[in-house]
Design a protein around this motif. Structure first.
Motif, PDB file in Angstrom:
ATOM      1  N   PHE A  91       0.766  -1.130  -0.069  1.00 52.00           N
ATOM      2  CA  PHE A  91       0.061   0.033   0.060  1.00 52.00           C
ATOM      3  C   PHE A  91       0.761   1.262  -0.072  1.00 52.00           C
ATOM      4  N   ARG A  92       1.903   1.241   1.011  1.00 50.73           N
ATOM      5  CA  ARG A  92       2.578   2.512   0.847  1.00 50.73           C
ATOM      6  C   ARG A  92       3.535   2.993  -0.213  1.00 50.73           C
ATOM      7  N   THR A  93       4.093   1.776  -0.857  1.00 47.01           N
ATOM      8  CA  THR A  93       4.859   1.868  -2.100  1.00 47.01           C
ATOM      9  C   THR A  93       3.748   2.080  -3.253  1.00 47.01           C
ATOM     10  N   LEU A  94       2.599   1.680  -3.409  1.00 46.95           N
ATOM     11  CA  LEU A  94       1.786   2.102  -4.495  1.00 46.95           C
ATOM     12  C   LEU A  94       1.531   3.503  -4.169  1.00 46.95           C
ATOM     13  N   VAL A  95       1.161   4.186  -3.089  1.00 45.94           N
ATOM     14  CA  VAL A  95       0.808   5.478  -2.988  1.00 45.94           C
ATOM     15  C   VAL A  95       2.140   6.190  -3.320  1.00 45.94           C
ATOM     16  N   TYR A  96       3.264   5.707  -2.881  1.00 49.48           N
ATOM     17  CA  TYR A  96       4.382   6.683  -3.245  1.00 49.48           C
ATOM     18  C   TYR A  96       4.640   6.811  -4.550  1.00 49.48           C
ATOM     19  N   VAL A  97       4.654   5.731  -5.202  1.00 46.87           N
ATOM     20  CA  VAL A  97       5.056   5.492  -6.628  1.00 46.87           C
ATOM     21  C   VAL A  97       3.806   6.387  -7.483  1.00 46.87           C
ATOM     22  N   PHE A  98       2.645   6.134  -7.121  1.00 50.40           N
ATOM     23  CA  PHE A  98       1.544   7.081  -7.907  1.00 50.40           C
ATOM     24  C   PHE A  98       1.650   8.472  -7.810  1.00 50.40           C
ATOM     25  N   GLY A  99       2.074   8.919  -6.500  1.00 53.01           N
ATOM     26  CA  GLY A  99       2.338  10.385  -6.201  1.00 53.01           C
ATOM     27  C   GLY A  99       3.311  10.710  -6.915  1.00 53.01           C
ATOM     28  N   ARG A 100       4.522  10.188  -6.772  1.00 56.31           N
ATOM     29  CA  ARG A 100       5.758  10.811  -7.472  1.00 56.31           C
ATOM     30  C   ARG A 100       5.653  10.552  -8.936  1.00 56.31           C
ATOM     31  N   TRP A 101       4.838   9.903  -9.445  1.00 54.90           N
ATOM     32  CA  TRP A 101       4.719   9.827 -10.962  1.00 54.90           C
ATOM     33  C   TRP A 101       4.083  10.940 -11.399  1.00 54.90           C
ATOM     34  N   HIS A 102       2.753  11.283 -10.384  1.00 55.62           N
ATOM     35  CA  HIS A 102       2.045  12.527 -11.194  1.00 55.62           C
ATOM     36  C   HIS A 102       2.700  13.698 -10.830  1.00 55.62           C
ATOM     37  N   ALA A 103       3.977  13.972  -9.893  1.00 53.65           N
ATOM     38  CA  ALA A 103       4.672  15.064 -10.048  1.00 53.65           C
ATOM     39  C   ALA A 103       5.872  14.873 -11.200  1.00 53.65           C
ATOM     40  N   GLU A 104       6.543  13.752 -11.223  1.00 57.84           N
ATOM     41  CA  GLU A 104       7.417  13.697 -12.518  1.00 57.84           C
ATOM     42  C   GLU A 104       6.859  13.914 -13.708  1.00 57.84           C
ATOM     43  N   ARG A 105       5.817  13.436 -14.121  1.00 58.60           N
ATOM     44  CA  ARG A 105       5.162  13.364 -15.254  1.00 58.60           C
ATOM     45  C   ARG A 105       3.928  13.913 -15.381  1.00 58.60           C
ATOM     46  N   HIS A 106       3.930  15.211 -14.718  1.00 62.26           N
ATOM     47  CA  HIS A 106       2.752  16.119 -14.249  1.00 62.26           C
ATOM     48  C   HIS A 106       2.296  16.685 -15.923  1.00 62.26           C
ATOM     49  N   THR A 107       2.955  16.821 -16.885  1.00 62.54           N
ATOM     50  CA  THR A 107       2.565  17.242 -18.247  1.00 62.54           C
ATOM     51  C   THR A 107       1.688  16.136 -18.924  1.00 62.54           C
ATOM     52  N   VAL A 108       2.215  15.048 -18.768  1.00 64.01           N
ATOM     53  CA  VAL A 108       1.711  13.819 -19.238  1.00 64.01           C
ATOM     54  C   VAL A 108       0.366  13.824 -18.663  1.00 64.01           C
ATOM     55  N   ALA A 109       0.453  13.534 -17.024  1.00 63.60           N
ATOM     56  CA  ALA A 109      -0.808  13.401 -16.375  1.00 63.60           C
ATOM     57  C   ALA A 109      -1.798  14.289 -16.726  1.00 63.60           C
ATOM     58  N   ARG A 110      -1.544  15.607 -16.870  1.00 63.26           N
ATOM     59  CA  ARG A 110      -2.534  16.682 -17.177  1.00 63.26           C
ATOM     60  C   ARG A 110      -3.278  16.224 -18.498  1.00 63.26           C
ATOM     61  N   VAL A 111      -2.502  15.897 -19.517  1.00 72.50           N
ATOM     62  CA  VAL A 111      -3.152  15.731 -20.650  1.00 72.50           C
ATOM     63  C   VAL A 111      -3.940  14.327 -20.495  1.00 72.50           C
ATOM     64  N   VAL A 112      -3.412  13.305 -20.128  1.00 76.41           N
ATOM     65  CA  VAL A 112      -4.239  12.043 -20.012  1.00 76.41           C
ATOM     66  C   VAL A 112      -5.418  12.116 -19.098  1.00 76.41           C
ATOM     67  N   GLN A 113      -5.296  13.054 -17.893  1.00 78.36           N
ATOM     68  CA  GLN A 113      -6.460  13.292 -17.170  1.00 78.36           C
ATOM     69  C   GLN A 113      -7.502  13.977 -17.470  1.00 78.36           C
ATOM     70  N   TYR A 114      -6.943  15.276 -18.178  1.00 79.61           N
ATOM     71  CA  TYR A 114      -7.917  16.586 -18.290  1.00 79.61           C
ATOM     72  C   TYR A 114      -8.247  16.452 -19.695  1.00 79.61           C
ATOM     73  N   GLN A 115      -7.643  15.984 -20.729  1.00 83.54           N
ATOM     74  CA  GLN A 115      -8.011  15.682 -21.980  1.00 83.54           C
ATOM     75  C   GLN A 115      -8.665  14.708 -22.581  1.00 83.54           C
ATOM     76  N   LEU A 116      -9.084  13.859 -21.517  1.00 82.65           N
ATOM     77  CA  LEU A 116      -9.850  12.361 -21.606  1.00 82.65           C
ATOM     78  C   LEU A 116     -11.086  12.594 -22.484  1.00 82.65           C
ATOM     79  N   ASN A 117     -11.872  13.573 -22.214  1.00 80.97           N
ATOM     80  CA  ASN A 117     -13.123  13.603 -22.882  1.00 80.97           C
ATOM     81  C   ASN A 117     -12.958  13.634 -24.499  1.00 80.97           C
ATOM     82  N   ALA A 118     -11.842  14.083 -24.904  1.00 82.71           N
ATOM     83  CA  ALA A 118     -11.666  13.966 -26.282  1.00 82.71           C
ATOM     84  C   ALA A 118     -11.475  12.863 -26.879  1.00 82.71           C
TER      85      ALA A 118
END
Lengths: 203, 203
Positions: A91-118
Motif C-alpha cells: 500500500f505505502r509503495t503504491l501510494v508513493y509511486v503513484f504520487g511521485r509519478w504524477h509529479a515527475e510526469r505532471h504534463t503527461v498526467a494533465r493531458v491524460v486526465q484532463y483531455q480524456l473526454n476528447a
C-alpha cells in the motif's frame, strides 16, 4: 524500501517521433487538445506537417497513443507495487509511486486526465479499460490494509480518495517548487496512511 | 448541522447574459477555452455573435468573469464555514460545503480549475488572490483542529490534501452517478476527518 521506477513510456520510439510526442504533449497541456493544430505540433517539433504523418496518422491517434502509454505507465508501477508483500508495504509503495509519478510526469498526467473526454469510440473504451485496472489495483491494496469492520467509509470511497490525492498532484505540482517528486511521494504516503488508518489499529 | 448554501454566482445577471455564460461554460468545459470561438458561444446561447458584445467585451473577459464568480462563490462558503464555532464543527462544515460545491457545480469547477492558465496579467493576479484567500481559510480551519505536536505532516501539506480531495470531485463527479452532491459532501467530511485525525485523540 525498494523504489519502483516507471520506465520511459516512449522508450521504443525513434528520436524524431519523440520530438513529435513532446511537442504534442506541451501543446495539449497548454492550449488543450481541440485548440492544438498539426501546425502547432510541427512547429514545436521542428518538423513539417507532412513529416508528422510518418509517425502519426492523425491528431486523435496522437492523443490516443499518449493516453495509452501514459495510463499503461501508471498502471504498470501501481500493479507492481500492489503485488509486494506484506500488504502495508504494498500500500505505502503504491501510494508513493503513484504520487511521485504524477509529479515527475505532471504534463503527461494533465493531458491524460484532463483531455480524456476528447477521446471517443473504441479509443475511449480502451483507455477506460486501463483506468479500470488501475482503480482495481488501488482498491485491492486499500482493501488489504483497511481494518475489518471499518465501515464508516466504503472501500470504493476510500480508494477514490487515495486516487484523488495522487491525481491532483498533476494539477498543483510545479517543478522547482516546494516539493521534489520524491517528497511528494512521501507526503502522499503519510496522507494515505491516515485515510486508511494504517498503523492506528492492531492487525 | 446548519447547511450553508452557496448563492447562485450569476444571480445579478439578466436572462440573456445568463444564457451566454451557460453556453460559454459548457464549451470551455467540453472543448477548452482556446478551442472555443465566439461562434460556439453564440450558437449555444441562441444569440448572434454581435449580440454577445452587449454582455461581454471578449472571450477572455468572459473566462475571467466566470473564474471570478466561481472562485468567489467557493471562497464565500468556505469563509462562512471557517467562521463557525467550535473548530471541529467549522472544519467539518467547510469540508462538506467545499465537496458538495464541487459536485453541484462541477462544470463551473472544471473550467475555473483546469482552464486557469488561459488567464494572464492582472486577471490572473486577481484570481490568484481569491485562490490564496480560499487556501488560507482552509489552512486556518485545519490548524484549529490539528493536534498540537502533530508534526509528521506539515500544515501546508495537510491543507493541500484537504483541498485536493474537494477539487478532484469536479473531475470524477457525474450527475446521476453513485453519489448525490450531499453524499459527496458527507463522504468528504469523513475522509478529511481522517486526514487531520479529528476525533482520534483527546482535545
Amino acid at each position: 524500501m525498494k523504489i519502483l521506477v516507471a520506465e520511459d513510456p516512449w522508450r521504443d520510439l525513434p528520436p524524431t517521433a519523440r520530438l513529435v510526442v513532446e511537442s504534442a504533449l506541451l501543446s495539449f497541456a497548454d492550449r488543450g487538445f481541440h485548440a492544438t493544430t498539426l501546425k502547432h505540433i510541427a512547429a514545436g517539433s521542428g518538423l513539417s506537417t507532412a513529416a508528422l504523418y510518418v509517425h502519426f496518422s492523425s491528431k486523435d491517434d496522437l492523443l490516443y497513443d499518449i493516453s495509452r502509454r501514459g495510463h499503461e505507465s501508471a498502471l504498470s508501477i501501481v500493479e507492481k507495487a500492489a503485488a509486494l508483500e506484506p500488504a502495508d508495504h504494498a500500500f505505502r509503495t503504491l501510494v508513493y509511486v503513484f504520487g511521485r509519478w504524477h509529479a515527475e510526469r505532471h504534463t503527461v498526467a494533465r493531458v491524460v486526465q484532463y483531455q480524456l473526454n476528447a477521446l471517443t469510440g473504441v479509443q475511449a473504451e480502451k483507455i477506460g479499460g486501463i483506468r479500470k485496472r488501475t482503480e482495481q489495483a488501488v482498491r485491492r491494496a486499500v482493501a488489504a490494509v483497511s481494518a475489518a469492520g471499518d465501515d464508516d467509509i466504503d472501500l470504493r470511497g476510500l480508494s477514490a480518495a487515495v486516487i484523488s490525492l495522487g491525481i491532483d498532484v498533476a494539477r498543483w505540482y510545479e517543478p522547482g517548487g516546494r516539493y521534489t517528486p520524491d517528497e511528494v511521494g512521501r507526503l502522499q504516503c503519510r496522507l494515505a496512511a491516515r485515510l486508511v488508518q494504517l498503523g492506528s489499529h492492531p492487525r
